[in-house]
Design a protein around this motif. Structure first.
Motif, mmCIF file in Angstrom:
data_model
loop_
_atom_site.group_PDB
_atom_site.id
_atom_site.type_symbol
_atom_site.label_atom_id
_atom_site.label_comp_id
_atom_site.label_asym_id
_atom_site.label_seq_id
_atom_site.Cartn_x
_atom_site.Cartn_y
_atom_site.Cartn_z
ATOM 1 N N SER A 206 0.832 -1.207 0.000
ATOM 2 C CA SER A 206 0.000 0.000 0.000
ATOM 3 C C SER A 206 0.861 1.250 0.000
ATOM 4 O O SER A 206 2.029 1.235 0.397
ATOM 5 C CB SER A 206 -0.913 0.015 1.232
ATOM 6 O OG SER A 206 -1.759 -1.113 1.251
ATOM 7 N N GLY B 234 0.001 4.877 1.595
ATOM 8 C CA GLY B 234 -1.012 5.657 2.304
ATOM 9 C C GLY B 234 -2.330 4.925 2.317
ATOM 10 O O GLY B 234 -2.419 3.784 2.772
ATOM 11 N N ARG B 235 -3.362 5.575 1.790
ATOM 12 C CA ARG B 235 -4.683 4.956 1.738
ATOM 13 C C ARG B 235 -4.966 4.294 0.400
ATOM 14 O O ARG B 235 -6.103 3.897 0.132
ATOM 15 C CB ARG B 235 -5.758 6.006 2.033
ATOM 16 C CG ARG B 235 -5.668 6.577 3.447
ATOM 17 C CD ARG B 235 -6.809 7.543 3.716
ATOM 18 N NE ARG B 235 -6.763 8.062 5.075
ATOM 19 C CZ ARG B 235 -7.640 8.918 5.577
ATOM 20 N NH1 ARG B 235 -8.648 9.352 4.800
ATOM 21 N NH2 ARG B 235 -7.525 9.343 6.814
ATOM 22 N N ARG B 236 -3.964 4.164 -0.414
ATOM 23 C CA ARG B 236 -4.123 3.492 -1.704
ATOM 24 C C ARG B 236 -3.592 2.069 -1.586
ATOM 25 O O ARG B 236 -2.472 1.848 -1.134
ATOM 26 C CB ARG B 236 -3.403 4.253 -2.813
ATOM 27 C CG ARG B 236 -4.007 5.645 -3.089
ATOM 28 C CD ARG B 236 -3.318 6.300 -4.265
ATOM 29 N NE ARG B 236 -1.911 6.551 -3.987
ATOM 30 C CZ ARG B 236 -0.949 6.595 -4.914
ATOM 31 N NH1 ARG B 236 -1.255 6.363 -6.183
ATOM 32 N NH2 ARG B 236 0.294 6.861 -4.573
ATOM 33 N N HIS B 237 -4.405 1.113 -2.007
ATOM 34 C CA HIS B 237 -4.071 -0.299 -1.828
ATOM 35 C C HIS B 237 -4.162 -1.034 -3.160
ATOM 36 O O HIS B 237 -5.045 -0.751 -3.983
ATOM 37 C CB HIS B 237 -5.042 -0.948 -0.838
ATOM 38 C CG HIS B 237 -5.233 -0.177 0.421
ATOM 39 N ND1 HIS B 237 -4.282 -0.107 1.421
ATOM 40 C CD2 HIS B 237 -6.283 0.582 0.848
ATOM 41 C CE1 HIS B 237 -4.731 0.640 2.407
ATOM 42 N NE2 HIS B 237 -5.940 1.074 2.086
ATOM 43 N N GLY C 106 -8.882 -2.055 -0.221
ATOM 44 C CA GLY C 106 -9.561 -0.767 -0.102
ATOM 45 C C GLY C 106 -10.990 -0.911 0.378
ATOM 46 O O GLY C 106 -11.520 -0.028 1.074
ATOM 47 N N GLU D 100 -11.763 -3.694 2.085
ATOM 48 C CA GLU D 100 -11.592 -4.638 3.198
ATOM 49 C C GLU D 100 -12.401 -5.907 2.960
ATOM 50 O O GLU D 100 -13.045 -6.437 3.852
ATOM 51 C CB GLU D 100 -11.974 -3.990 4.530
ATOM 52 C CG GLU D 100 -11.110 -2.783 4.873
ATOM 53 C CD GLU D 100 -11.437 -2.191 6.233
ATOM 54 O OE1 GLU D 100 -12.493 -2.532 6.799
ATOM 55 O OE2 GLU D 100 -10.627 -1.390 6.729
ATOM 56 N N SER E 154 -1.999 1.302 -5.759
ATOM 57 C CA SER E 154 -1.072 1.993 -4.865
ATOM 58 C C SER E 154 0.123 2.601 -5.592
ATOM 59 O O SER E 154 0.913 3.334 -4.986
ATOM 60 C CB SER E 154 -0.560 1.026 -3.791
ATOM 61 O OG SER E 154 0.224 0.002 -4.375
#
Length: 214
Positions: free
Chosen positions: A92, A94-97, A117, A119, A197
């Motif tokens: 990942s 940050g918040r990008r997966h 992202g 989950e 990501s």
């Protein structure tokens, strides 16, 4: 180390009941594949896949850009009673997966997607999502994915999938599954990646087996 992994998997399957016995159809761990283009028995659907080496380990890598869904087909075409598995690595930012999957039945067939992202672990048939389950995934860790499609002589059709992280014991039960009203298309097994990501996605220990169903 990779050879030992395949031996352990095969021994586990041989020790299982005859109804669940599996016959290897395709295996590739890239240990004997030189860095560069994928082997000629792979069909790249799209994406700049290459074989790379790091820390004396070789794997198939999808670059971190551009952002799109990319896939590779491998193994012989199969219609039913088959299981595909692979180890897949993503990281990942940050918040990008990343998102990645294993598949059966060619481009429009079944796919088991890891979607950090959302989950979720997701089972798809073509563009249709069949079922989801909560996901426990770790950035920067290898994940094992396993997907099978079984059709019995009585006409029952079912797709099932599971995921576990490197170092964990394979779950005895399938994490998610769905009954199918119609069979998925016949086709080759596959792996897929979407480098959301911006980091590469790596694929290793690809395996396709035929399942003997009574």
């Amino acid at each position: 180390m990779k050879t030992s992994l395949f031996v352990l998997c095969l021994l586990a399957e041989l020790a299982a009941p005859a109804a669940a016995a599996a016959v290897p159809l395709f295996e590739e761990n890239f240990a004997q594949v030189p860095p560069g283009k994928p082997p000629t028995n792979f069909m790249v659907v799209d994406g700049g896949f290459t074989v790379r080496e790091e820390s004396s380990q070789r794997f198939l890598e999808l670059p971190g850009n551009p952002l799109e869904n990319y896939g590779v087909l491998f193994g012989p075409p199969a219609a039913s009673n088959v299981c595909v598995e692979a180890r897949i690595w993503g990281e990942s930012t940050g918040r990008r997966h990343p998102m990645f999957a294993v598949g059966l039945g060619g481009i429009g067939g079944l796919k088991l997607w890891v979607a950090p992202g959302r989950e979720q672990l997701e089972l798809h048939l073509g563009e249709r999502m069949l079922v989801t389950r909560p996901l426990a995934w770790k950035s920067g860790a290898w994940a094992h994915l396993k997907l099978r499609y079984v059709q019995t002589p009585q006409g029952m059709m079912r797709a099932e999938g599971k995921m576990w992280l490197e170092g964990e014991v394979e779950p005895a039960e399938w994490t998610l599954g769905a009954e199918l009203k119609q069979p998925p298309p016949a086709g080759r097994a596959s792996v897929w990646g979407a480098p959301v990501s911006g980091k590469p996605i790596r694929f290793d220990d690809l395996r396709l087996t035929a399942i003997n169903v009574p």
